[in-house]
Scaffold this motif. Structure first.
Motif, PDB file in Angstrom:
ATOM      1  N   ASP A 166       0.816  -1.220   0.000  1.00 22.47           N
ATOM      2  CA  ASP A 166       0.000   0.000   0.000  1.00 22.47           C
ATOM      3  C   ASP A 166       0.849   1.271   0.000  1.00 22.47           C
ATOM      4  N   GLN A 167       2.188   1.119   0.011  1.00 23.70           N
ATOM      5  CA  GLN A 167       3.070   2.283  -0.127  1.00 23.70           C
ATOM      6  C   GLN A 167       3.552   2.464  -1.570  1.00 23.70           C
ATOM      7  N   ARG A 168       3.176   1.568  -2.447  1.00 23.77           N
ATOM      8  CA  ARG A 168       3.615   1.675  -3.832  1.00 23.77           C
ATOM      9  C   ARG A 168       2.940   2.878  -4.496  1.00 23.77           C
ATOM     10  N   PRO A 169       3.694   3.715  -5.204  1.00 26.17           N
ATOM     11  CA  PRO A 169       3.102   4.891  -5.850  1.00 26.17           C
ATOM     12  C   PRO A 169       2.032   4.515  -6.872  1.00 26.17           C
ATOM     13  N   LEU A 170       0.936   5.256  -6.831  1.00 26.67           N
ATOM     14  CA  LEU A 170      -0.161   5.114  -7.795  1.00 26.67           C
ATOM     15  C   LEU A 170      -0.322   6.429  -8.536  1.00 26.67           C
ATOM     16  N   LYS A 171      -0.773   6.342  -9.755  1.00 29.17           N
ATOM     17  CA  LYS A 171      -0.948   7.545 -10.562  1.00 29.17           C
ATOM     18  C   LYS A 171      -2.327   7.523 -11.206  1.00 29.17           C
ATOM     19  N   PHE A 172      -3.029   8.654 -11.118  1.00 37.70           N
ATOM     20  CA  PHE A 172      -4.319   8.831 -11.774  1.00 37.70           C
ATOM     21  C   PHE A 172      -4.137   9.833 -12.907  1.00 37.70           C
ATOM     22  N   GLU A 173      -4.472   9.428 -14.109  1.00 38.11           N
ATOM     23  CA  GLU A 173      -4.416  10.320 -15.263  1.00 38.11           C
ATOM     24  C   GLU A 173      -5.832  10.534 -15.785  1.00 38.11           C
ATOM     25  N   VAL A 174      -6.219  11.783 -15.982  1.00 34.96           N
ATOM     26  CA  VAL A 174      -7.551  12.118 -16.480  1.00 34.96           C
ATOM     27  C   VAL A 174      -7.419  12.650 -17.897  1.00 34.96           C
ATOM     28  N   TYR A 175      -8.258  12.112 -18.790  1.00 34.17           N
ATOM     29  CA  TYR A 175      -8.199  12.466 -20.208  1.00 34.17           C
ATOM     30  C   TYR A 175      -9.549  12.972 -20.697  1.00 34.17           C
TER      31      TYR A 175
END
Length: 474
Positions: A166-175
């Motif tokens: 749960d410390q792994r980086p996550l990325k949200f990209e909005v298009y």
């Protein structure tokens, strides 16, 4: 056998408790023999032949987690004989690094307008960091012409989302969606599951190209509410008393050919078992590890009896009130005896036996999941009724495995094996996929393990789908 691993050495102990954990892959659809051997260690040699064997015991991984419920207590044998060698207790449990699902409720606020003559059509993608790059793990639906979108709740298995970290980086990209596939990036934000679990997060969407421009703050805001839903594995249920009940249905239609002729699929070749027997033994031997009482209902269909009646769900052992056979050998014996008491007839109707087994599954559903193995040589003649029987059975704790023997055209069977869309008929739709079809000869040359793997691979997922649909927890 290949050595899986060794425990630590415990000196001068007749009741040792070993701390070393040994791990091995587990496959429901395979038979995985395992032997535990206990040695009296003499010296520092790594060669087992240099040490004294105290005793050993054998089982399978399937029996260990199924029949024995995760705890095996067995007397040790020496050179095949049970002597005063003591006993061994083995406790097995599943290694679970990432159980559960993350459920995201995501909405956007004041997203950048990307369409010159209208608003944006936003959707988002979720990525997890993998090595030196990013891997996409999910994509939302598109909401047309809306700068303040509220997307449908988005579910992701935690294993897929972050592999349990749960410390792994996550990325949200909005298009902004475009019909030609050239979607325009609105903005990006990064976080972790640990941060998302701590409460509602408001994350600014940033477009790198705009950073530093006058009056640029962000390209909108994502508000993310996160909840974690526990999920359970197949082994969770097995360890908590759930079992697999196996039943067999054998094709006795005339298209098999006279059992007296070598060309018949029912011919008893003294040199090798026929395809029906191979299917019963190959699949039944694996499923038997999960059936605690080893009593298997076994039926035939499409046969004509001496009194002139034709049956599509008769007990192979001749006892309609007690159709149970003792173990896989008992099923084989009942099958061979039935060939001498009935005439091969027809037609090939599946609906009666499916409906009968559905009745058993409904009446005996407490902590039991039922697997019906149908072995057939040809096309179904009651397809409409069979579809309806399967649709009705799809709400029950039940799976149907169909094995096609011989060289007939089995194309209609693929229609029942609805992997890509729910089976439907006359406006009714199956609650879930419960059918798996495998043509026997496609795997025969590869041996029983290949056949079993093809036949049984879907059973755990079908089992879990039923449990989830009915909110059943171990």
């Amino acid at each position: 056998m290949t050595e899986l691993g060794r425990t630590e050495r415990i000196k001068n102990a007749s009741d040792p408790q070993f701390a070393t954990v040994l791990t091995t892959p587990y496959f429901f659809e395979r038979r995985q023999p395992v032997r535990f051997a206990v040695y009296d260690m003499d010296g520092s040699s790594q060669e087992l032949r240099d040490h004294d064997l105290i005793g050993e015991c054998e089982t399978t991984i399937g029996a260990l987690v199924g029949e024995h419920g995760g705890t095996l207590h067995e007397q040790l044998t020496y050179k095949g004989k049970k002597r005063e060698r003591g006993s061994l207790t083995v406790v097995a449990e599943e290694v679970k690094a990432a159980a559960g699902e993350a459920i995201f409720q995501i909405q956007g606020t004041k997203l950048d307008k990307k369409d010159f003559f209208g608003k944006s059509d936003p959707f988002f993608k979720i990525f997890r960091q993998s090595g030196g790059g990013w891997t996409c793990v999910g994509t939302s639906e598109v909401i047309m012409k809306n700068l303040d979108p509220v997307w449908q709740p988005f579910r992701l298995a935690i294993g897929k989302l972050c592999n349990g970290d749960d410390q792994r980086p996550l990325k949200f990209e909005v298009y902004d969606w475009d019909s030609d596939g050239g979607h325009d990036l609105i903005g990006i934000c990064e976080t972790t599951l640990a941060q998302l679990k701590s409460g509602t997060q408001k994350l600014e969407l940033i477009r790198a190209k705009k950073v530093g421009r006058k009056n640029y703050t962000n390209s909108g805001v994502l508000t993310i509410r996160t909840s974690i839903e526990a999920s359970f594995t197949f082994l969770d249920f097995l360890r908590n008393g759930y079992g697999i009940n196996v039943s067999f249905a054998v094709d006795f239609t005339g298209s098999n050919g006279s059992p007296k002729m070598p060309s018949s699929l029912h011919y008893m070749n003294p040199m090798a078992p026929n395809e029906y027997m191979q299917a019963i033994m190959g699949i039944g031997t694996i499923l038997a590890d999960y059936d605690s009482d080893k009593l298997f209902p076994a039926f035939g269909y499409g046969a004509k009896f001496p009194n002139g009646t034709v049956s599509h769900d008769f007990a192979l052992n001749g006892n309609g009130d007690n159709p149970f056979c003792s173990g896989v050998p008992g099923v084989i014996t009942a099958y061979q005896q039935a060939l001498h008491t009935v005439d091969l007839w027809g037609p090939t109707n599946f609906a009666p036996i499916i409906s009968r087994m559905a009745g058993i599954a409904e009446a005996h559903s407490e902590r039991q999941y039922h697997v019906l193995l149908i072995i057939t040589d040809g096309q179904i003649t009651d397809m409409a009724d069979t579809k309806m029987a399967i649709i009705k059975a799809s709400r029950l704790p039940m799976s149907i495995v169909i094995i096609g023997v011989g060289g007939a055209d089995f194309s209609s069977m693929e229609e029942l094996d609805s992997d890509h869309q729910a089976l439907s008929h006359n406006g009714m739709r199956a609650q879930r996929d419960i059918v798996q079809f495998v043509p026997f000869r496609q795997y025969a040359s590869q041996g029983p393990p290949a056949l079993a793997q093809a036949v049984l691979a879907e059973i755990p997922s079908q089992f879990l789908c039923h449990m989830k649909d009915n909110n059943i927890r171990p």
